[in-house]
Design a protein around this motif. Structure first.
Motif, mmCIF file in Angstrom:
data_model
loop_
_atom_site.group_PDB
_atom_site.id
_atom_site.type_symbol
_atom_site.label_atom_id
_atom_site.label_comp_id
_atom_site.label_asym_id
_atom_site.label_seq_id
_atom_site.Cartn_x
_atom_site.Cartn_y
_atom_site.Cartn_z
ATOM 1 N N LYS A 116 0.815 -1.218 0.000
ATOM 2 C CA LYS A 116 0.000 0.000 0.000
ATOM 3 C C LYS A 116 0.849 1.268 0.000
ATOM 4 C CE LYS A 116 -3.646 -2.379 2.559
ATOM 5 N NZ LYS A 116 -4.528 -2.388 3.749
ATOM 6 N N ARG A 117 2.163 1.102 -0.191
ATOM 7 C CA ARG A 117 3.064 2.255 -0.097
ATOM 8 C C ARG A 117 3.422 2.839 -1.451
ATOM 9 N NH1 ARG A 117 7.696 -0.995 2.676
ATOM 10 N NH2 ARG A 117 6.956 -2.360 0.977
ATOM 11 N N ILE A 118 3.192 2.097 -2.546
ATOM 12 C CA ILE A 118 3.575 2.574 -3.873
ATOM 13 C C ILE A 118 2.376 2.470 -4.817
ATOM 14 C CG2 ILE A 118 6.005 1.941 -3.588
ATOM 15 C CD1 ILE A 118 5.428 -0.586 -5.232
ATOM 16 N N PRO A 119 2.378 3.257 -5.891
ATOM 17 C CA PRO A 119 1.292 3.157 -6.874
ATOM 18 C C PRO A 119 1.320 1.802 -7.577
ATOM 19 C CG PRO A 119 2.498 5.230 -7.121
ATOM 20 C CD PRO A 119 3.296 4.367 -6.187
ATOM 21 N N GLN A 120 0.146 1.332 -7.969
ATOM 22 C CA GLN A 120 0.034 0.090 -8.729
ATOM 23 C C GLN A 120 -0.974 0.283 -9.861
ATOM 24 O OE1 GLN A 120 0.093 -3.810 -6.563
ATOM 25 N NE2 GLN A 120 -0.324 -2.553 -4.751
ATOM 26 N N ASP A 121 -0.768 -0.458 -10.945
ATOM 27 C CA ASP A 121 -1.689 -0.426 -12.087
ATOM 28 C C ASP A 121 -2.128 -1.841 -12.403
ATOM 29 O OD1 ASP A 121 -1.540 2.392 -12.617
ATOM 30 O OD2 ASP A 121 0.451 2.062 -13.463
ATOM 31 N N GLY A 122 -3.399 -2.007 -12.758
ATOM 32 C CA GLY A 122 -3.898 -3.331 -13.097
ATOM 33 C C GLY A 122 -5.093 -3.241 -14.031
ATOM 34 N N ARG A 123 -5.581 -4.402 -14.434
ATOM 35 C CA ARG A 123 -6.729 -4.455 -15.347
ATOM 36 C C ARG A 123 -7.739 -5.472 -14.825
ATOM 37 N NH1 ARG A 123 -4.986 -4.302 -21.601
ATOM 38 N NH2 ARG A 123 -7.163 -3.717 -21.745
ATOM 39 N N ILE A 124 -9.014 -5.156 -15.057
ATOM 40 C CA ILE A 124 -10.117 -6.035 -14.657
ATOM 41 C C ILE A 124 -11.026 -6.216 -15.863
ATOM 42 C CG2 ILE A 124 -12.065 -6.337 -13.074
ATOM 43 C CD1 ILE A 124 -10.697 -4.280 -11.216
ATOM 44 N N LYS A 125 -11.468 -7.432 -16.094
ATOM 45 C CA LYS A 125 -12.433 -7.696 -17.155
ATOM 46 C C LYS A 125 -13.705 -8.251 -16.526
ATOM 47 C CE LYS A 125 -9.205 -8.491 -20.977
ATOM 48 N NZ LYS A 125 -8.777 -9.412 -22.054
ATOM 49 N N ILE A 126 -14.822 -7.586 -16.793
ATOM 50 C CA ILE A 126 -16.105 -8.037 -16.249
ATOM 51 C C ILE A 126 -17.152 -7.996 -17.358
ATOM 52 C CG2 ILE A 126 -15.598 -7.223 -13.909
ATOM 53 C CD1 ILE A 126 -17.386 -4.793 -14.489
ATOM 54 N N LYS A 127 -18.262 -8.646 -17.089
ATOM 55 C CA LYS A 127 -19.402 -8.594 -18.010
ATOM 56 C C LYS A 127 -20.604 -8.100 -17.218
ATOM 57 C CE LYS A 127 -20.043 -11.262 -21.502
ATOM 58 N NZ LYS A 127 -20.293 -12.377 -22.454
ATOM 59 N N VAL A 128 -21.223 -7.014 -17.694
ATOM 60 C CA VAL A 128 -22.385 -6.421 -17.029
ATOM 61 C C VAL A 128 -23.488 -6.265 -18.057
ATOM 62 C CG1 VAL A 128 -23.287 -4.443 -15.765
ATOM 63 C CG2 VAL A 128 -20.932 -5.175 -15.388
ATOM 64 N N ALA A 129 -24.629 -6.898 -17.801
ATOM 65 C CA ALA A 129 -25.790 -6.808 -18.696
ATOM 66 C C ALA A 129 -25.407 -7.120 -20.142
ATOM 67 C CB ALA A 129 -26.420 -5.424 -18.606
ATOM 68 N N GLY A 130 -24.592 -8.169 -20.320
ATOM 69 C CA GLY A 130 -24.202 -8.583 -21.660
ATOM 70 C C GLY A 130 -23.084 -7.761 -22.275
ATOM 71 N N LYS A 131 -22.567 -6.749 -21.537
ATOM 72 C CA LYS A 131 -21.497 -5.903 -22.062
ATOM 73 C C LYS A 131 -20.151 -6.348 -21.500
ATOM 74 C CE LYS A 131 -24.333 -1.719 -22.569
ATOM 75 N NZ LYS A 131 -24.450 -0.277 -22.216
ATOM 76 N N ASP A 132 -19.174 -6.482 -22.370
ATOM 77 C CA ASP A 132 -17.816 -6.782 -21.928
ATOM 78 C C ASP A 132 -17.136 -5.465 -21.577
ATOM 79 O OD1 ASP A 132 -17.846 -9.595 -22.271
ATOM 80 O OD2 ASP A 132 -17.692 -9.311 -24.438
ATOM 81 N N ILE A 133 -16.785 -5.316 -20.305
ATOM 82 C CA ILE A 133 -16.183 -4.074 -19.818
ATOM 83 C C ILE A 133 -14.735 -4.341 -19.419
ATOM 84 C CG2 ILE A 133 -16.372 -2.164 -18.193
ATOM 85 C CD1 ILE A 133 -18.787 -2.431 -20.031
ATOM 86 N N ASP A 134 -13.826 -3.558 -19.991
ATOM 87 C CA ASP A 134 -12.412 -3.639 -19.637
ATOM 88 C C ASP A 134 -12.113 -2.456 -18.718
ATOM 89 O OD1 ASP A 134 -9.802 -4.270 -19.466
ATOM 90 O OD2 ASP A 134 -9.280 -3.858 -21.551
ATOM 91 N N ILE A 135 -11.594 -2.739 -17.531
ATOM 92 C CA ILE A 135 -11.355 -1.691 -16.530
ATOM 93 C C ILE A 135 -9.856 -1.554 -16.301
ATOM 94 C CG2 ILE A 135 -11.758 -0.948 -14.153
ATOM 95 C CD1 ILE A 135 -14.302 -2.640 -14.168
ATOM 96 N N ARG A 136 -9.353 -0.324 -16.413
ATOM 97 C CA ARG A 136 -7.961 -0.035 -16.068
ATOM 98 C C ARG A 136 -7.938 0.574 -14.668
ATOM 99 N NH1 ARG A 136 -5.605 3.774 -20.358
ATOM 100 N NH2 ARG A 136 -7.759 4.282 -20.814
#
Length: 585
Positions: free
Chosen positions: A260-280
């Motif tokens: 929790k001391r340094i910045p981090q970057d990641g990605r999440i892939k989810i599906k909501v109501a039939g939509k493929d959502i890519d989250i940065r």
């Protein structure tokens, strides 16, 4: 007291209020005299007669009362600026009955909105309640009641979510959310924090949010959505939930929850109501804990056609001419979130065909384009824009797109690519089209190379579209017309004598806007512009020359969309302030 009216008349209707209405120009002496005579004949109050004759309304009376009490008057209340915590212990019945609503705290003074300037009971009660100085802003009853309803509805919704989670916490036998950090990886989908995070993501997608901000403060967490480019606060969970929410989201992104001391970057892939959502996901440490920002990319979004993103006929024709060139650089400029990448995708889709080899290097790849080779940068393994572009040139491309030119190495490779027979598309961060030249020169590119390679520069911004269900006509002020570069006569010639303003309804979630549209400023590089670039003149000189040759500026393009009823004056002025300053200089 006015010397033109008898004192007896003032006694009938209230001398101070009457004088104020006269001073404000809401009434004339003749109107009051006639109303007083009618009131005596009917045996009713003069105020009733004035109302029945539609000479004044409730708002006029309230404004007069506010002026007498030396209370500032406001015509609107921005819900997103209200500090909901101030009303947490305030009964909604008290707020409605007394016509009061706490707004925010400023320099240890509580600002409140009131709709009853003569009701000192509510005013005094709030002073005792907060034990701090109170300053009032007066408004009409309709605006205040609407604000009260929205604030208390938001509070009730937040309370319900927190209550549901607390109930599940008790049922499950857990003693505190702070302990979930350890077990959240193994938690099932019914765990309360998982449900809360899922609810936030679902609501964000439903509200068409482009970003989710989760920001920890001293005593609470602020959950905010960016919708159509504007941030709005949605929820304020208690601070004790922060560690669990942060850990859950970091687990979804595959990040280290212990770090929790340094910045981090990641990605999440989810599906909501039939939509493929890519989250940065991006996390950064702050004084009060980790701050999380999630950028939502809807993979199911339909790629826009050039003719549908807001280009006028002349701009569209010039863009099509640029797309027909076999070499050169086309730059799209603007701040982050101004739609540059979407415009470049639309350009590539226009020229995409089996006879062209089109390759892109991006960060990230936001849309999948059939028939186009797309490379995503990965700095961890050394795949940068510069190295990716260098490799692309060995793949026999006809058209190349570089997500962003941000350093001299990438700029020089792009220049060389354009000079060796490739059509190159890219973006830079500048305020207007002409400033792209200065940006490249600042990166170390020689002016003669810039002049030889650039064929077009296009600046753009996104403005919110007015909601068709609730927009209302409004006559602009002289100041607004002056800022748009129009006089009243010319405005009336180009419009029906009015433009439109946002109101707010259920369809647009009381925002007054639904969706966004782009405004453009296209500078085509001709011989005169090329000569100025080689002379390394200021970007303002290039812009003035382009305007003389017929270039439509961002503000002028925005003005055309105001006249067409697509957006509002406030929206165009909001996103083109730099344009106005440069023209004034």
């Amino acid at each position: 007291m006015s010397d033109d009216l008898p004192e007896a008349l003032f006694d009938l209707i209230g001398d101070l209020l009457l004088e104020q209405l006269l001073e404000q120009g809401k009434l004339t002496h003749d109107q009051i005299t006639h109303a007083a005579q009618t009131a005596q004949e009917r045996g009713v109050s003069v105020g009733d007669v004035l109302m029945q004759m539609h000479l004044i309304d409730q708002s006029d009376v309230l404004q007069a009362q506010a002026a007498l009490a030396d209370i500032p008057w406001v015509d609107s209340i921005d819900i997103d600026q209200i500090d909901v915590e101030l009303s947490n212990a305030l009964p909604v019945s008290f707020a409605r009955n007394h016509g009061v609503l706490p707004l925010w705290e400023d320099n240890d003074t509580i600002k409140i909105a009131i709709s009853k300037p003569n009701d000192f009971d509510g005013f005094d009660a709030l002073r005792i309640f907060f034990d701090k100085p109170i300053e009032a802003l007066a408004t009409n009853d309709t605006i205040l009641i609407d604000a009260i309803n929205k604030v208390f509805d938001r509070r009730a919704a937040a309370d319900q979510v927190m209550s549901d989670i607390a109930d599940e916490q008790v049922i499950s036998g857990e003693e505190g959310f702070d302990q979930i950090d350890i077990d959240i990886i193994d938690a099932d989908d019914e765990a309360p924090i998982i449900r809360l995070v899922n609810a936030i993501l679902n609501q964000a997608v439903k509200a068409r949010a482009s970003d989710i901000h989760i920001e920890p403060f001293d005593r609470h967490i602020a959950v905010r959505f960016r919708i159509d480019g504007v941030l709005s606060e949605i929820l304020e969970p208690p601070k004790k939930f922060h560690a669990s929410i942060s850990s859950r989201i970091k687990v979804m992104a595959g990040l280290d929850i212990a770090e929790k001391r340094i910045p981090q970057d990641g990605r999440i892939k989810i599906k909501v109501a039939g939509k493929d959502i890519d989250i940065r996901l991006s996390t950064v440490p702050t004084n009060y804990g980790e701050r999380l920002v999630m950028r939502l990319l809807d993979k199911t979004n339909v790629l826009q056609d050039l003719s549908n993103i807001g280009m006028g006929e002349n701009v569209l024709q010039d863009v099509n001419d640029l797309l027909g060139k076999s070499y050169g650089i086309v730059l799209v400029t603007g701040p982050t979130g101004s739609g540059k990448t979407s415009t470049l995708y639309a350009c590539l889709a226009k020229i995409n065909s089996p006879v062209r080899n089109i390759i892109t290097v991006e960060n990230p790849v936001e849309y999948q384009l059939n028939g186009i080779g797309q490379i995503q940068t990965n700095e961890k393994v050394g795949l940068t824009f510069a190295s990716g572009l260098r490799s692309i040139l060995r793949q026999d491309p006809d058209v190349v797109m570089v997500g962003e030119i941000r350093d001299s190495e990438t700029a020089n490779i792009a220049i060389q690519a354009s000079l060796t027979g490739h059509l190159v598309f890219s973006t830079v961060h500048t305020n207007d089209a002409a400033s792209a030249v200065s940006r490249l020169v600042d990166m170390g590119v020689e002016p003669f190379l810039v002049s030889s390679s650039l064929v077009g520069m296009m600046a753009q911004r996104l403005v919110r579209r007015l909601c068709e269900s609730c927009k209302q006509p409004v006559v602009p002020t002289e100041t607004e017309l002056d800022q748009l570069g129009l006089d009243r006569t010319r405005f009336n010639q180009l419009s029906e004598g009015h433009c439109y303003r946002p109101v707010g309804c259920a369809e647009c979630m009381d925002k007054g806007y639904i969706g966004r549209i782009a405004i453009f400023e296209l500078l085509v590089v001709d011989d005169d512009i090329r000569k100025l670039i080689m002379e390394n003149v200021a970007s303002s000189t290039i812009k003035k020359k382009a305007i003389q040759r017929g270039m439509v500026t961002l503000r002028e393009d925005g003005r055309s969309k105001i006249l067409a009823g697509i957006t509002s004056i406030d929206e165009v002025l909001r996103v083109t302030q730099d344009d106005l300053l440069e023209l004034e200089e």
